[in-house]
Design an enzyme around this catalytic site. Sequence first.
Site, mmCIF file in Angstrom:
data_model
loop_
_atom_site.group_PDB
_atom_site.id
_atom_site.type_symbol
_atom_site.label_atom_id
_atom_site.label_comp_id
_atom_site.label_asym_id
_atom_site.label_seq_id
_atom_site.Cartn_x
_atom_site.Cartn_y
_atom_site.Cartn_z
ATOM 1 N N GLU A 163 -3.350 7.564 -4.292
ATOM 2 C CA GLU A 163 -3.312 6.298 -3.569
ATOM 3 C C GLU A 163 -3.051 5.157 -4.548
ATOM 4 O OE1 GLU A 163 -6.103 4.546 -0.124
ATOM 5 O OE2 GLU A 163 -6.915 4.226 -2.111
ATOM 6 N N TYR B 42 0.843 -1.203 0.000
ATOM 7 C CA TYR B 42 0.000 0.000 0.000
ATOM 8 C C TYR B 42 0.875 1.249 0.000
ATOM 9 C CZ TYR B 42 -3.257 3.609 1.462
ATOM 10 O OH TYR B 42 -4.003 4.758 1.520
#
Length: 385
Positions: free
Chosen positions: A196, A108
Amino acid sequence: MNIHEYQAKELLRQYKVATPDGRVAESAEDARQITKEFGGQSVVKAQIHAGGRGKGGGVKFATDPDKAAELFKQMSGMTLVTKQTGAEGRKVHTVFISNPVDIERELYLAFLVDRASSRVTLMASTEGGVEIEEVAEKTPEKIIRVIVDPALGLSGFQARQIAFGLGLSGDSFKKAVTFLNNLYRLFVEKDCAMVEVNPLVITKQGEVIALDAKIGFDDNALFRHPDVLAYRDLNEEAAEEIEASKFNLNFIKLDGTIGCMVNGAGLAMGTMDIIKYHGGSPANFLDVGGGATEEAVKNAFRIILQDHAVKGVMVNIFGGIMRCDIVANGIVNAAKEIGIAVPVVVRLEGTNVEEGKKILADSGLNLIVAKDLKDAAEKIVAATK
Ligand code: GDP
Ligand code: MN
């Protein structure tokens, strides 16, 4: 403003951030063709401005070109419900075909503006692919953060710290550092609010690739990015918000039942707080701004009344630059034109307030005039209960 995954990936490519090959399919035949070009397999991905598509059935693997065509037919036009869309879901207008990659690890990564430090912050975690909120809640120690000094930019040691924290070494380590530097450059140059990458993937071949990408931009900077503005997809925005932006009004959709027409963001906050305090809940707020014309007020009122969730309207205007008689005329004209089927409480204060109140009283319309803010909130909450 947010953009789609396929658009975000176009930007990533411009900044030499690695991402799988992929193209938007215009038809089932197109999906079949693209999949053939990718060697016979592909990942078919619904494009909506919300995450969680994988679990909701919006990301599917096509084992052959025919299957890709079939998945295209399934996905285009479907209403996709994910954790982030709410129960009503989002209609899929665009389907993206991506070249599959062999995943070794899912990580992530996100750049965002941290309000506490007023700086761009880089967040990373070894727990990719899953919802980061869950990681933050259950295993917060698995999230690593660095705060970027705007004068220095992302420094070498910070990028290495993240790559190290993600457990990378050798070639992947170097590639991750380059990846981070390029992504940071994109973030700053395009005035992003959030970038993101979830998952950031390490492939079996050691490549570092953005398998998914979500980018949000600072709306106030869009004027200097016509290329980004061209990515705007009105299908993804609330109809009332689009309508309001045509008249330079700020409309924000919320999930309660009381429509709010106000001037100024501070008054919007105060109005919503007091509605909540008295047990109500705002359906939206529409900020008509400082020097709105009668026409703008009329449009504002019309837009609020068109919101089906609205069971009552509270108008709370402080006449500074704005004159109360102009507001009153705007309301009366809108009400006469469209008709009002819900209770409307009006609280006016400031310049020409007496004229304003007289216009409302003489209109013959069923408008409830409040004497102050507390009175207005009590009356609208009572009238909508
Ligand atoms: P999201 O659910 O909306 O965040 O959509 P993603 O693009 O992140 O996809 C969800 C999941 O699908 C990823 O976490 C991967 O596990 C899987 N996935 C997506 N693309 C590929 C691919 O090219 N190859 C493989 N093996 N899995 C993929
Ligand atoms: Mn994702």
